[in-house]
Structures are given as C-alpha cells and as structure tokens.
Design a protein around this motif. Sequence first.
Motif, PDB file in Angstrom:
ATOM      1  N   UNK A   1      -8.161  -8.547  -1.437  1.00 55.39           N
ATOM      2  CA  UNK A   1      -7.267  -7.396  -1.009  1.00 55.39           C
ATOM      3  C   UNK A   1      -7.392  -6.433  -2.376  1.00 55.39           C
ATOM      4  N   UNK A   2      -7.270  -5.105  -2.078  1.00 55.06           N
ATOM      5  CA  UNK A   2      -7.141  -3.982  -3.279  1.00 55.06           C
ATOM      6  C   UNK A   2      -6.027  -3.175  -3.009  1.00 55.06           C
ATOM      7  N   UNK A   3      -5.251  -2.776  -3.958  1.00 57.10           N
ATOM      8  CA  UNK A   3      -4.153  -2.047  -4.014  1.00 57.10           C
ATOM      9  C   UNK A   3      -4.225  -0.701  -4.655  1.00 57.10           C
ATOM     10  N   UNK A   4      -4.210   0.519  -4.319  1.00 55.60           N
ATOM     11  CA  UNK A   4      -4.465   1.762  -4.888  1.00 55.60           C
ATOM     12  C   UNK A   4      -2.970   2.311  -5.075  1.00 55.60           C
TER      13      UNK A   4
ATOM     14  N   UNK B   1     -12.314  -4.852   3.965  1.00 53.15           N
ATOM     15  CA  UNK B   1     -11.564  -5.361   3.104  1.00 53.15           C
ATOM     16  C   UNK B   1     -10.117  -4.866   2.931  1.00 53.15           C
ATOM     17  N   UNK B   2      -9.101  -5.642   2.793  1.00 51.57           N
ATOM     18  CA  UNK B   2      -7.703  -5.126   3.060  1.00 51.57           C
ATOM     19  C   UNK B   2      -7.476  -4.097   1.789  1.00 51.57           C
ATOM     20  N   UNK B   3      -6.919  -3.083   2.339  1.00 49.27           N
ATOM     21  CA  UNK B   3      -6.668  -2.135   1.322  1.00 49.27           C
ATOM     22  C   UNK B   3      -5.130  -1.467   1.520  1.00 49.27           C
ATOM     23  N   UNK B   4      -4.501  -1.551   0.475  1.00 49.78           N
ATOM     24  CA  UNK B   4      -3.164  -0.839   0.416  1.00 49.78           C
ATOM     25  C   UNK B   4      -3.045   0.385  -0.212  1.00 49.78           C
ATOM     26  N   UNK B   5      -2.676   1.661   0.346  1.00 46.68           N
ATOM     27  CA  UNK B   5      -2.948   2.595  -0.500  1.00 46.68           C
ATOM     28  C   UNK B   5      -1.534   3.322  -0.454  1.00 46.68           C
ATOM     29  N   UNK B   6      -0.964   3.423  -1.664  1.00 44.27           N
ATOM     30  CA  UNK B   6       0.374   3.728  -1.961  1.00 44.27           C
ATOM     31  C   UNK B   6       0.307   5.184  -2.801  1.00 44.27           C
ATOM     32  N   UNK B   7       0.694   6.224  -2.206  1.00 42.09           N
ATOM     33  CA  UNK B   7       1.132   7.608  -3.030  1.00 42.09           C
ATOM     34  C   UNK B   7       2.428   7.839  -3.415  1.00 42.09           C
TER      35      UNK B   7
ATOM     36  N   UNK C   1      -5.930   9.855   8.687  1.00 41.37           N
ATOM     37  CA  UNK C   1      -6.993   9.640   9.547  1.00 41.37           C
ATOM     38  C   UNK C   1      -7.928   8.432   9.335  1.00 41.37           C
ATOM     39  N   UNK C   2      -8.218   7.961   7.973  1.00 42.69           N
ATOM     40  CA  UNK C   2      -8.856   6.816   7.646  1.00 42.69           C
ATOM     41  C   UNK C   2      -8.014   5.462   8.276  1.00 42.69           C
ATOM     42  N   UNK C   3      -6.845   5.706   8.137  1.00 45.23           N
ATOM     43  CA  UNK C   3      -5.744   4.502   8.346  1.00 45.23           C
ATOM     44  C   UNK C   3      -5.930   4.304   9.987  1.00 45.23           C
ATOM     45  N   UNK C   4      -6.263   5.340  10.809  1.00 46.49           N
ATOM     46  CA  UNK C   4      -6.331   5.256  12.236  1.00 46.49           C
ATOM     47  C   UNK C   4      -7.425   4.617  12.699  1.00 46.49           C
ATOM     48  N   UNK C   5      -8.714   4.818  11.678  1.00 44.24           N
ATOM     49  CA  UNK C   5      -9.970   4.044  11.909  1.00 44.24           C
ATOM     50  C   UNK C   5     -10.238   2.760  11.535  1.00 44.24           C
ATOM     51  N   UNK C   6      -9.296   2.633  10.399  1.00 44.97           N
ATOM     52  CA  UNK C   6      -9.350   1.192   9.593  1.00 44.97           C
ATOM     53  C   UNK C   6      -8.328   0.239   9.865  1.00 44.97           C
ATOM     54  N   UNK C   7      -8.438  -0.823  10.717  1.00 47.02           N
ATOM     55  CA  UNK C   7      -7.237  -1.560  10.792  1.00 47.02           C
ATOM     56  C   UNK C   7      -6.889  -2.258   9.567  1.00 47.02           C
ATOM     57  N   UNK C   8      -7.701  -2.432   8.464  1.00 51.64           N
ATOM     58  CA  UNK C   8      -7.277  -3.082   7.524  1.00 51.64           C
ATOM     59  C   UNK C   8      -6.882  -2.169   6.224  1.00 51.64           C
ATOM     60  N   UNK C   9      -6.704  -1.032   6.523  1.00 53.06           N
ATOM     61  CA  UNK C   9      -5.907  -0.101   5.528  1.00 53.06           C
ATOM     62  C   UNK C   9      -4.542   0.376   5.888  1.00 53.06           C
TER      63      UNK C   9
ATOM     64  N   UNK D   1       7.573  -5.804  -0.632  1.00 49.74           N
ATOM     65  CA  UNK D   1       7.599  -5.894   0.593  1.00 49.74           C
ATOM     66  C   UNK D   1       6.454  -5.046   1.540  1.00 49.74           C
ATOM     67  N   UNK D   2       5.638  -4.394   0.606  1.00 54.89           N
ATOM     68  CA  UNK D   2       4.451  -3.639   1.577  1.00 54.89           C
ATOM     69  C   UNK D   2       3.057  -4.074   1.131  1.00 54.89           C
ATOM     70  N   UNK D   3       3.010  -4.768  -0.033  1.00 55.51           N
ATOM     71  CA  UNK D   3       1.698  -5.492  -0.577  1.00 55.51           C
ATOM     72  C   UNK D   3       1.946  -7.133  -0.107  1.00 55.51           C
ATOM     73  N   UNK D   4       0.920  -7.513   0.708  1.00 49.78           N
ATOM     74  CA  UNK D   4       0.924  -9.264   1.157  1.00 49.78           C
ATOM     75  C   UNK D   4       1.049 -10.083   0.000  1.00 49.78           C
ATOM     76  N   UNK D   5       0.410  -9.803  -1.225  1.00 53.01           N
ATOM     77  CA  UNK D   5       0.374 -10.828  -2.063  1.00 53.01           C
ATOM     78  C   UNK D   5       0.053 -10.311  -3.469  1.00 53.01           C
ATOM     79  N   UNK D   6       0.356 -10.909  -4.524  1.00 49.28           N
ATOM     80  CA  UNK D   6      -0.075 -10.524  -5.878  1.00 49.28           C
ATOM     81  C   UNK D   6      -1.341 -10.823  -6.211  1.00 49.28           C
ATOM     82  N   UNK D   7      -2.117 -11.586  -5.462  1.00 43.20           N
ATOM     83  CA  UNK D   7      -3.571 -12.157  -5.652  1.00 43.20           C
ATOM     84  C   UNK D   7      -4.476 -10.895  -5.069  1.00 43.20           C
TER      85      UNK D   7
END
Length: 405
Positions: free
Chosen positions: A269-272, A296-302, A318-326, A358-364
């Motif tokens: 997973x990647x966290x941006x 690839x699981x992605x968490x995008x926080x702005x 719009x990307x989040x609607x298309x990508x279930x892993x985002x 609480x928003x990011x699944x894990x630190x790995x």
Amino acid sequence: MLNNNTIAVIKSTVPVLEVHGTAITKRFYERMFKSHPELLNIFNHANQKQGRQQTALANAVYAAAANIDKLESILPVVKQIAHKHRSLGVLPEHYPIVGENLLAAIKEVLGSAATEEILEAWADAYGVIADAFIGVEAEMYKHSEEQAGGWAGYRAFIVEKKIKESDVITSFYLVPQDGKAIAGFEPGQYVSVKMDIPGERNTHIRQYSLSDAPGKPYYRISVKKEAGEPDCPAGKVSVYLHEQINTGETLWLSAPAGDFTLDQKDARPVVLLSGGVGLTPMISMLNTLAETAPDRPVTFIHAARNGKVHAMREHVEQLAQKLPQLSVYWVYNLPTEEDAASGAFHKEGYIDLEWLRSKVPASDASFYFCGPVPFMKAMNQALKTWGVAEADIHYEFFGPAGTLD
C-alpha cells in the motif's frame, strides 16, 4: 583521498560550524554575488532573501564535515543537490568560484580561529567534495541530453492550455515548440522554468513539480500564485505566470530532474499526504498508479485551508469512483460555511496521528508527503512516532532542503 591529518582537522571544526555555519554561508553568498553577479541568474533570489539558501548550505557543509571520514554516507544528499544543480545549469567552472569564496568567508567569519592548517584542510576537502559533485552531475547532464526526447540546457515550450484549478493554483500544459518528442520522467520529478521578466535585471529560475503522469505528449505544471512581500522577490515568477503568461506563449524548460520519485516496483500500500500546493507531485504519483497499478491500495490525504484553494479535488474524487482500492480524505484548516454545508471535507483542523491511524490500514506501507515545512514536520513526527520504517518515509522540500527534526 584525504589523509588522516586533514580528516582530523576538518572534524575539529564541526562544533564551530554548528555555531557559525549560517554566518559563514551568508557571508559566502554576499562575496560571491558581488564578485560574480552573473550567478544571480542561477540562484533563487527569494530563497536568498528569506535565508533558506544560506541555511541549506550551512547544513550541507556541517554534514560534510561531520562525515568527512565516510563521505559515501552523504551520497544520497549529494545526488539530491546534484539533481537541482543539473536542472539549474550549474557547471564545473562554477565550483572554483564557490570554493574561493567559501574559504574566504570561513576566514572572515572565524578570524584568527581559522588557522592556515584549517584553511588548507578545508581547501583539500572542498576539492574532494567538488569533484564528487562534478562527477555525479556529469552523468546527469549526459543522461538528460542523450535520453529519448532529452535535451541540454533549456528548451522552448508553448503553453497549450492554461487551466485555473483553484483560487490560487493554475495549471499550464506545455508542448515542445519544435514538435519533437519530450523526455520521460519519474512521477514526483520537477522541471526548471527560466524566465526573463520585463523590468528585472536578472533571469529568474523556478522549479515546479510535474503534476501529471508521464507518457503524455505534454508536461503539466500546477503553480500556486505566491503574493510575497513588497520588498521580497518571492512570487515574482508565479505572479507573472498567473497574470501575464497565456495560451500560445513560450516558456523555457530544463529536462525533468529530482530524486523524490514513486517506487513503482513496490506492491505494498502507498499513502500520499499533501498540504497546499504540495499536492502537485502527489497528483503525478496518483495518476501514474491509476494507470499502471490500479489494484495497488492507495490512501490519498490532502490538507488545504478550505475548498476555494483546494485544487484538483474533482479529478481525485472521480478517480476514487473508478478505483475501489483508492481511499480519499480532505482536511480543511479553516473551512468556509459553504464547505461545511456541502460536507466537502472529512476533518476540520489538522492531520494528527490518531486520525491518520484511523484512516490508514497499517504502518507497513510507503509514505510520501510534501507541503509547507510545518506540515512536513508534523507528518514526519507522526510517522516516526507510529513506528514507520525510515526507508518508507519519503518527502520533498519545495526549495532548498531543510531539516524536519
């Protein structure tokens, strides 16, 4: 190679550099620009005025002295600075100028404490360090010019589109004037834009992150309009871009550079994480992941002040609607009544560790962040407190490198 005596002498100056480093680098720049005013066409005047360049150089000199017996340990920093040098057009002939003025500044600031032995040791050390930079940069210049679509120096690009992304951020879509191919880049990299502004004595160069995925027939930069202070050069280029540069006009760009890049081989997973205009390299990374690794699981926080200054929100949603892993989250420091009424954000205030966990699944995971320095310090501290491995923490300073500790 440096002999043991030279290494010992350099190490003995570390405590002095810790105290007087910034005074030395301040005097260094004063001397150099007085004797070589043409170098003002390379350096960012705003960073000089604000003291950021002096502090960054002082930190680099201190690190070199502290690690003079194991210079290989600072190679990542050398490469980071070398990317900026190549992008700006720093050449081998500039290094003797720097060395001469740096040694003179050391002598002036330290006075009688700067003995001949110390000055000779620093002259030897500077020669070794300069050779390292010149060698690394030579390879970068060669790659920049010889890669597919590459070029040397600056190349003319036409503004194909100019899109307002928020109240303060505008995107410029740039295509090569010669109609030929353009160099590829890694998501997270930047280009230098060189501008001659009417009424300005010197050329101004600014580095802007590329804000779209590679592989397009254009480069996109998304620029925040920095108002600056009346007596400060901050904002000269961004204001000119926003107010004076329109579709069809020409900008001069160096080839893409930078070492803050997305590791596309990592399947974890990647966290941006971004604050303000720090989202620009993150959008490039996000768009790349959407195209090349949609599973690839992605968490995008702005984090933004409010919805009026939040750029590219609709695109990401719009990307989040298309990508279930985002997964996407917005944090507004000072939301407007309209933001509150529309439910435009997920958290008011600032990103803290409790909320982040609480928003990011894990630190790995691989963590990337960019934004204002206070934001970056907060993210760095939160991730370290969480126990995220240092190798998984990646960040980029806009401007001279500072410290997050």
